[in-house]
Design a protein around this motif. Structure first.
Motif, mmCIF file in Angstrom:
data_model
loop_
_atom_site.group_PDB
_atom_site.id
_atom_site.type_symbol
_atom_site.label_atom_id
_atom_site.label_comp_id
_atom_site.label_asym_id
_atom_site.label_seq_id
_atom_site.Cartn_x
_atom_site.Cartn_y
_atom_site.Cartn_z
ATOM 1 N N UNK A 174 22.975 -37.451 -34.250
ATOM 2 C CA UNK A 174 21.891 -37.403 -35.230
ATOM 3 C C UNK A 174 20.786 -36.506 -34.698
ATOM 4 N N UNK A 175 20.425 -35.511 -35.471
ATOM 5 C CA UNK A 175 19.344 -34.629 -35.051
ATOM 6 C C UNK A 175 18.018 -35.202 -35.543
ATOM 7 N N UNK A 176 16.958 -34.864 -34.822
ATOM 8 C CA UNK A 176 15.637 -35.335 -35.261
ATOM 9 C C UNK A 176 15.317 -34.820 -36.661
ATOM 10 N N UNK A 177 14.643 -35.638 -37.455
ATOM 11 C CA UNK A 177 14.313 -35.215 -38.823
ATOM 12 C C UNK A 177 13.416 -33.980 -38.774
ATOM 13 N N UNK A 178 13.678 -33.074 -39.675
ATOM 14 C CA UNK A 178 12.900 -31.847 -39.741
ATOM 15 C C UNK A 178 13.375 -30.761 -38.790
ATOM 16 N N UNK A 179 14.361 -31.047 -37.967
ATOM 17 C CA UNK A 179 14.875 -30.070 -36.996
ATOM 18 C C UNK A 179 16.181 -29.497 -37.530
ATOM 19 N N UNK A 180 16.074 -28.452 -38.331
ATOM 20 C CA UNK A 180 17.249 -27.893 -38.988
ATOM 21 C C UNK A 180 18.060 -26.945 -38.109
ATOM 22 N N UNK A 181 17.524 -26.537 -36.971
ATOM 23 C CA UNK A 181 18.273 -25.578 -36.152
ATOM 24 C C UNK A 181 18.997 -26.239 -34.984
ATOM 25 N N UNK A 182 19.041 -27.575 -34.931
ATOM 26 C CA UNK A 182 19.723 -28.276 -33.837
ATOM 27 C C UNK A 182 20.976 -28.974 -34.319
ATOM 28 N N UNK A 183 21.991 -28.932 -33.491
ATOM 29 C CA UNK A 183 23.234 -29.648 -33.746
ATOM 30 C C UNK A 183 23.541 -30.470 -32.500
ATOM 31 N N UNK A 184 23.676 -31.765 -32.695
ATOM 32 C CA UNK A 184 23.880 -32.684 -31.582
ATOM 33 C C UNK A 184 25.233 -33.354 -31.771
ATOM 34 N N UNK A 185 26.027 -33.390 -30.709
ATOM 35 C CA UNK A 185 27.339 -34.027 -30.795
ATOM 36 C C UNK A 185 27.818 -34.408 -29.393
ATOM 37 N N UNK A 186 28.887 -35.201 -29.357
ATOM 38 C CA UNK A 186 29.566 -35.527 -28.107
ATOM 39 C C UNK A 186 31.007 -35.051 -28.232
ATOM 40 N N UNK B 2 27.473 -34.793 -23.643
ATOM 41 C CA UNK B 2 26.502 -34.650 -24.730
ATOM 42 C C UNK B 2 26.220 -33.168 -24.895
ATOM 43 N N UNK B 3 26.226 -32.713 -26.131
ATOM 44 C CA UNK B 3 25.947 -31.322 -26.457
ATOM 45 C C UNK B 3 24.733 -31.261 -27.375
ATOM 46 N N UNK B 4 23.851 -30.327 -27.097
ATOM 47 C CA UNK B 4 22.763 -29.999 -28.009
ATOM 48 C C UNK B 4 22.785 -28.484 -28.153
ATOM 49 N N UNK B 5 22.986 -28.032 -29.387
ATOM 50 C CA UNK B 5 22.993 -26.601 -29.672
ATOM 51 C C UNK B 5 21.846 -26.298 -30.627
ATOM 52 N N UNK B 6 21.122 -25.238 -30.306
ATOM 53 C CA UNK B 6 20.007 -24.797 -31.159
ATOM 54 C C UNK B 6 20.206 -23.318 -31.473
ATOM 55 N N UNK B 7 19.792 -22.928 -32.678
ATOM 56 C CA UNK B 7 20.014 -21.558 -33.149
ATOM 57 C C UNK B 7 18.743 -20.983 -33.747
ATOM 58 N N UNK B 8 18.559 -19.663 -33.519
ATOM 59 C CA UNK B 8 17.454 -18.922 -34.121
ATOM 60 C C UNK B 8 17.954 -17.551 -34.542
ATOM 61 N N UNK B 9 17.334 -17.008 -35.586
ATOM 62 C CA UNK B 9 17.593 -15.642 -36.031
ATOM 63 C C UNK B 9 16.296 -14.875 -35.856
ATOM 64 N N UNK B 10 16.332 -13.881 -34.966
ATOM 65 C CA UNK B 10 15.118 -13.126 -34.680
ATOM 66 C C UNK B 10 15.460 -11.688 -34.313
#
Length: 173
Positions: free
Chosen positions: A106-118, A127-135
């Protein structure tokens, strides 16, 4: 006796001169992506080109560390537009979902660029936490991977998570 001391001193000096890459300030994508890692993290892999990748080992001081590898990676890939960025993220998510024992978190509310999984690697839960940005024409992925259970304890896990969050804060600006 003098010769054996000489060999010992020579061997110790040779070992001391082997460079260990301690990560600190990191610049990628010709300087358009910059972040700082905690001083204790070790740079264990660097791939130049497209994609450009940096991988850091986060040392786990516990006996269980011999069977696991806590790590953080930053990948920067050139993409043409938001659609290509979305395709990149979707491709990464497909790969994640194909990992053994994948379970979404479950990702924190309002955090659309994070993906959390095991998922499991070699029979060990991570535990995996992946975050993404386009810049600036780049897809940027921050991937933080640590064992779900470590004998190092909660303080170590909290330090790991804080280091990842600090990098995310820098990459997200």
């Amino acid at each position: 006796m003098k010769f054996s001391r000489y060999l010992l001193v020579t061997a110790l000096l040779a070992l001391a001169s082997i460079p260990v890459a301690h990560a600190d300030d990191v610049s990628m994508a010709s300087g358009s992506v910059h972040f700082t890692t905690p001083a204790g993290w070790l740079s264990i892999m660097q791939v130049d080109g497209d994609p450009e990748v940096r991988v850091f080992q986060v040392p786990d001081p516990s006996p269980s560390a011999g069977n696991t590898l806590a790590r953080v990676s930053v990948t920067v890939k050139q993409v043409t537009d938001a659609q290509a960025f979305g395709d990149y993220v979707n491709g990464a998510m497909v790969k994640a979902k194909n990992l053994k024992d994948y379970q979404p978190g479950t990702r924190p509310s309002g955090d659309q660029n994070s993906f959390i999984y095991t998922a499991s690697e070699s029979g060990i839960a991570y535990n995996y936490v992946e975050r993404y940005w386009f810049r600036n024409g780049h897809a940027i992925q921050l991937r933080c991977v640590r064992p779900s259970a470590s004998e190092a304890g909660q303080a170590w896990a909290a330090n790991f998570d804080k280091g990842c969050s600090d990098i995310a804060a820098t990459l997200g600006t």
